[in-house]
Design a protein around this motif. Structure first.
Motif, mmCIF file in Angstrom:
data_model
loop_
_atom_site.group_PDB
_atom_site.id
_atom_site.type_symbol
_atom_site.label_atom_id
_atom_site.label_comp_id
_atom_site.label_asym_id
_atom_site.label_seq_id
_atom_site.Cartn_x
_atom_site.Cartn_y
_atom_site.Cartn_z
ATOM 1 N N ASN A 123 0.844 -1.191 0.000
ATOM 2 C CA ASN A 123 0.000 0.000 0.000
ATOM 3 C C ASN A 123 0.880 1.242 0.000
ATOM 4 O O ASN A 123 2.061 1.178 0.353
ATOM 5 C CB ASN A 123 -0.978 -0.005 1.187
ATOM 6 N N ARG A 124 0.292 2.357 -0.365
ATOM 7 C CA ARG A 124 1.053 3.609 -0.424
ATOM 8 C C ARG A 124 0.122 4.771 -0.110
ATOM 9 O O ARG A 124 -1.041 4.796 -0.539
ATOM 10 C CB ARG A 124 1.681 3.805 -1.800
ATOM 11 N N VAL A 125 0.633 5.732 0.651
ATOM 12 C CA VAL A 125 -0.094 6.945 0.990
ATOM 13 C C VAL A 125 0.673 8.139 0.436
ATOM 14 O O VAL A 125 1.889 8.241 0.625
ATOM 15 C CB VAL A 125 -0.265 7.090 2.525
ATOM 16 N N VAL B 221 2.056 1.232 4.919
ATOM 17 C CA VAL B 221 1.612 1.855 6.157
ATOM 18 C C VAL B 221 0.853 0.843 7.010
ATOM 19 O O VAL B 221 -0.011 0.110 6.511
ATOM 20 C CB VAL B 221 0.703 3.063 5.849
ATOM 21 N N LYS B 222 1.155 0.822 8.289
ATOM 22 C CA LYS B 222 0.423 -0.044 9.202
ATOM 23 C C LYS B 222 -0.950 0.556 9.467
ATOM 24 O O LYS B 222 -1.130 1.768 9.457
ATOM 25 C CB LYS B 222 1.185 -0.203 10.513
ATOM 26 N N GLY B 223 -1.915 -0.289 9.717
ATOM 27 C CA GLY B 223 -3.262 0.194 9.994
ATOM 28 C C GLY B 223 -4.270 -0.218 8.942
ATOM 29 O O GLY B 223 -5.478 -0.162 9.179
ATOM 30 N N PHE C 219 -9.613 -0.324 7.001
ATOM 31 C CA PHE C 219 -8.635 -0.115 8.065
ATOM 32 C C PHE C 219 -8.867 -1.089 9.216
ATOM 33 O O PHE C 219 -9.993 -1.564 9.428
ATOM 34 C CB PHE C 219 -8.724 1.318 8.595
ATOM 35 N N SER C 220 -7.807 -1.369 9.957
ATOM 36 C CA SER C 220 -7.928 -2.197 11.146
ATOM 37 C C SER C 220 -8.861 -1.512 12.148
ATOM 38 O O SER C 220 -8.905 -0.282 12.242
ATOM 39 C CB SER C 220 -6.549 -2.421 11.785
ATOM 40 N N LYS C 221 -9.580 -2.288 12.922
ATOM 41 C CA LYS C 221 -10.645 -1.749 13.755
ATOM 42 C C LYS C 221 -10.146 -0.893 14.909
ATOM 43 O O LYS C 221 -10.915 -0.125 15.485
ATOM 44 C CB LYS C 221 -11.520 -2.882 14.276
ATOM 45 N N GLU C 222 -8.859 -0.987 15.265
ATOM 46 C CA GLU C 222 -8.360 -0.160 16.362
ATOM 47 C C GLU C 222 -8.111 1.288 15.942
ATOM 48 O O GLU C 222 -7.883 2.159 16.787
ATOM 49 C CB GLU C 222 -7.067 -0.749 16.938
#
Length: 231
Positions: free
Chosen positions: A159-161, A175-177, A206-209
């Motif tokens: 992934n890339r932001v 990116v983590k998340g 995205f991850s739920k946290e």
């Protein structure tokens, strides 16, 4: 670059249609199989968006792969399909994603007073589609109606932001998340080369946290577009 790829996809689909209509050499095969390859383009949307989070620009996806067609009846117009594919997607939005030196990711909505020229994230997936297929095909007919419904599993391997604006000029990779495993329902239907396509993800982006102002980012991905099938 994306627009050029989309043009190539449409051109390939058009060439294939002309070849099929002209019939390079039609050979009757009573044990025929259909639609072994697929190429698709989609418009990508967010489902279950948090309040004030919006999309802007043209978020698109490119999808291609191969499917093993497995007819279930003697007429061979009902079948299962199991495949392997690749998908590249981009999403333009007003969510600012940042990452510190410890790779801790934070999410904030961009204020109206902030200006930016680019803000997006993109991903690349390996996918495994599974389909139940119905069609009006025969061994001699290249044009037919089809309805394919199914389920698709995907794994984001990159992934890339990217952001360019008042808050700086940044680019992050892997990116983590982000939720790496994606899955959801698919349906495609149409006649001959042109087929409408939709994917509705059951998994979050995205991850739920991850949260925005204490609110969970429980968005999913919805894709609508065109799918082209090739023997």
């Amino acid at each position: 670059m994306r627009s050029k790829i989309c043009f190539v996809i449409l051109w390939i689909a058009g060439v294939y249609q002309v070849m099929a209509q002209n019939g390079i050499e039609k050979v009757v095969d009573s044990l025929y199989k259909e639609d072994q390859f697929y190429i698709g383009i989609t418009y990508n949307m967010f489902g279950n968006r948090p309040v004030d989070l919006s999309q802007n620009g043209f978020s698109n996806g490119i999808h291609l792969g191969i499917i093993k067609d497995m007819p279930l009846n003697k007429r061979r117009n009902v079948a299962l399909g199991l495949g392997l594919g690749y998908s590249a997607n981009s999403f333009y939005h007003n969510l600012h994603i940042s990452q510190d030196d410890n790779q801790v990711t934070t999410y904030n909505l961009i204020l109206e007073s902030d200006t930016y020229t680019k803000n997006k994230f993109s991903n690349h997936l390996v996918e495994m589609p599974f389909e139940f297929r119905w069609r009006t095909s025969t061994p001699e007919e290249y044009k037919f109606w089809r309805i394919y419904t199914g389920f698709k599993l995907g794994y984001i391997f990159r992934n890339r932001v990217k952001y360019r604006g008042d808050l700086g000029d940044v680019r992050y990779t892997n990116v983590k998340g982000f939720e790496k495993f994606q899955y959801g329902f698919t349906v495609s239907f149409g006649y001959n080369t042109w087929n409408a396509y939709m994917y509705y993800a059951l998994s979050p982006i995205f991850s739920k946290e991850n949260q925005i102002n204490g609110q969970t980012i429980d968005m999913n991905n919805i894709k609508i577009g065109l799918m082209f099938y090739v023997l």
